[in-house]
Design a protein around this motif. Structure first.
Motif, PDB file in Angstrom:
ATOM      1  N   VAL A 216      29.272  47.299  37.000  1.00  0.00           N
ATOM      2  CA  VAL A 216      28.740  45.974  37.297  1.00  0.00           C
ATOM      3  C   VAL A 216      28.171  45.317  36.048  1.00  0.00           C
ATOM      4  O   VAL A 216      28.354  44.115  35.823  1.00  0.00           O
ATOM      5  CB  VAL A 216      27.669  46.059  38.409  1.00  0.00           C
ATOM      6  CG1 VAL A 216      26.992  44.715  38.607  1.00  0.00           C
ATOM      7  CG2 VAL A 216      28.295  46.534  39.716  1.00  0.00           C
TER       8      VAL A 216
ATOM      9  N   LEU B 272      34.127  41.633  38.722  1.00  0.00           N
ATOM     10  CA  LEU B 272      33.786  42.842  39.483  1.00  0.00           C
ATOM     11  C   LEU B 272      35.034  43.468  40.100  1.00  0.00           C
ATOM     12  O   LEU B 272      35.186  44.693  40.128  1.00  0.00           O
ATOM     13  CB  LEU B 272      32.769  42.513  40.580  1.00  0.00           C
ATOM     14  CG  LEU B 272      31.347  42.200  40.129  1.00  0.00           C
ATOM     15  CD1 LEU B 272      30.488  41.797  41.322  1.00  0.00           C
ATOM     16  CD2 LEU B 272      30.724  43.396  39.421  1.00  0.00           C
TER      17      LEU B 272
ATOM     18  N   LEU C 115      32.569  47.656  46.233  1.00  0.00           N
ATOM     19  CA  LEU C 115      32.584  46.257  45.794  1.00  0.00           C
ATOM     20  C   LEU C 115      31.793  45.382  46.757  1.00  0.00           C
ATOM     21  O   LEU C 115      30.961  44.573  46.342  1.00  0.00           O
ATOM     22  CB  LEU C 115      34.028  45.769  45.687  1.00  0.00           C
ATOM     23  CG  LEU C 115      34.220  44.288  45.334  1.00  0.00           C
ATOM     24  CD1 LEU C 115      33.622  43.979  43.965  1.00  0.00           C
ATOM     25  CD2 LEU C 115      35.701  43.926  45.374  1.00  0.00           C
TER      26      LEU C 115
ATOM     27  N   GLN D 186      28.000  46.011  46.360  1.00  0.00           N
ATOM     28  CA  GLN D 186      27.400  45.434  45.151  1.00  0.00           C
ATOM     29  C   GLN D 186      27.318  43.919  45.258  1.00  0.00           C
ATOM     30  O   GLN D 186      26.327  43.313  44.833  1.00  0.00           O
ATOM     31  CB  GLN D 186      28.200  45.816  43.896  1.00  0.00           C
ATOM     32  CG  GLN D 186      28.472  47.296  43.688  1.00  0.00           C
ATOM     33  CD  GLN D 186      27.404  48.248  44.180  1.00  0.00           C
ATOM     34  OE1 GLN D 186      26.232  48.143  43.833  1.00  0.00           O
ATOM     35  NE2 GLN D 186      27.813  49.213  45.002  1.00  0.00           N
TER      36      GLN D 186
END
Length: 410
Positions: A109, A224, A239, A242
């Motif tokens: 990230v 990302l 994913l 986050q």
């Protein structure tokens, strides 16, 4: 003549008046018993103890490693999930993941979240602030939480992620219900509301990720999706976790910093005037406001070993709360005027509002940038703004902030 034993102290964030002023009660605990038993968990109230806890890399942030909170919370969330007809999955965002997974996720990230990319947002942040203030000036009065403190970070994180337009009010409600789970005390209804909100938020984010895969661009979400190191990529679930964390944490805490920070500036006119007339204090002023208002009041760890604080040994697998807001006003660290707002405070930047150690807040530089631009621009443009009606707090123990701040601007 006999003297009675002193009355024992007990931390009670549900007592009347706590949400208006948590600091006096926290000071009472910090003075009497800085390592404090709170039902089936522990609380740390001094700066040194909180800093030690946050900096210890051997401790865990995964609730399931606690003998008490882990099983209790898991059962509550599983029941709430079952009522919604879904299967409960533990949070796999960086906020709730230990190394080596945390290290891996943060590395991926961070590649798309650099200080340079944050600073590059300054002109766009300034433009968003100017537009909001233009609209507010035309009205003459405004709820600054709704019109600036919430709108700005919401728009900025949308801009960064490259997310399509969405219903702000719905997402605000979902986010509020979700972050309520960070409070140390929860009702069954609050857990059920959080589960409902999580399902809706997850569906929204999944739809956005699907759309973004077909519409890549020069934005954080695309980076990302594409982030890779040594052949390692975020899985679809990782994913989504986050993005949800960035989306919620990327605006919830900043709302509190801008809204509550402005309120405290208005309540401290000499500090308000200092910043208005001397822009050079801006960076330090934001750190001092972060210390003074503590947008996140508590952070948690799970003891992976017996750990000693002062004369108290906290057993392995205990759930421990670092009361950041108490640490930030500890006179042993910040002096006898720790309860006063001082924008020139030399050690203001040593606050723990963003945590410390491996889990130091990834979005710290973004929150500071938004707050500095928003607050400096507001007080420069509306030097005579006054509170028009009693502000309302948001009712959260941990992510404490104002729900409303009605101001008369002229």
């Amino acid at each position: 003549m006999t003297t009675s034993d002193p009355q024992p102290v007990f931390f009670n964030p549900l007592q009347p008046g706590y949400l208006d002023d948590p600091y006096s009660h926290q000071a009472e605990i910090r003075t009497a018993e800085p390592v404090h038993r709170i039902f089936d968990r522990w609380g740390l109230f001094s700066y040194d103890d909180c800093f030690k806890l946050l900096r210890d890399p051997s401790l865990s942030v995964e609730d399931e490693n606690s003998d008490t909170i882990g099983s209790e919370r898991a059962e509550q969330f599983m029941a709430a999930a079952a009522a919604e007809g879904v299967e409960f999955e533990p949070d796999k965002s960086m906020l709730s993941t230990d190394p080596p997974d945390h290290t891996r996720l943060r590395r991926l990230v961070t590649k798309a979240f650099t200080p340079r990319s944050i600073e590059a947002l300054r002109p766009q942040v300034q433009q968003l602030v100017d537009v909001s203030l233009d609209e507010m000036e035309a009205d003459g009065t405004a709820d600054v939480v709704d019109r600036l403190a919430f709108t700005l970070p919401f728009d900025v994180i949308n801009l960064m992620l490259g997310m399509p337009d969405a219903d702000k009010e719905k997402i605000k409600a979902w986010s509020g219900a979700i972050v309520k789970t960070l409070d140390p005390i929860l009702t069954d209804d609050e857990i059920a509301d959080a589960m409902t909100a999580s399902i809706k938020m997850d569906k929204h984010i999944a739809d956005v990720i699907t759309w973004k895969r077909s519409n890549p661009a020069d934005d954080l979400l695309t980076r990302l999706i594409e982030a890779e190191e040594d052949g390692d990529r975020l899985s679809t679930k990782e994913l989504s976790a986050q993005v949800s964390l960035l989306f919620i944490a990327g605006h919830e805490t900043t709302v509190n910093l801008i809204g509550t920070g402005l309120y405290e500036l208005l309540r401290n006119p000499e500090q308000h005037e200092l910043w208005r007339t001397d822009s050079s204090v801006g960076a330090n002023a934001v750190d001092e406001l972060l210390r003074y208002v503590s947008p996140v009041q508590m952070s948690r760890r799970v003891a992976t070993k017996d750990i000693e604080f002062g004369e108290t040994m906290i057993p392995e697998r205990s759930f421990v709360l670092a009361v950041l807001s108490s640490a930030n006003r500890d006179p042993h660290k910040f002096g006898e005027n720790a309860d006063q707002l001082d924008l020139t405070r030399a050690d203001a930047g040593q606050h723990v509002s963003f945590g410390s150690g491996a889990h130091y807040c990834l979005g710290a530089s973004l929150a500071k940038l938004e707050a500095q631009v928003a607050l400096a621009t507001f007080i420069g443009r509306f030097p005579n703004a006054t509170v028009a009606a009693e502000p309302q707090w948001n009712g959260r123990i941990n992510l404490r902030g104002l729900e409303t701040l009605p101001l008369k601007l002229h």
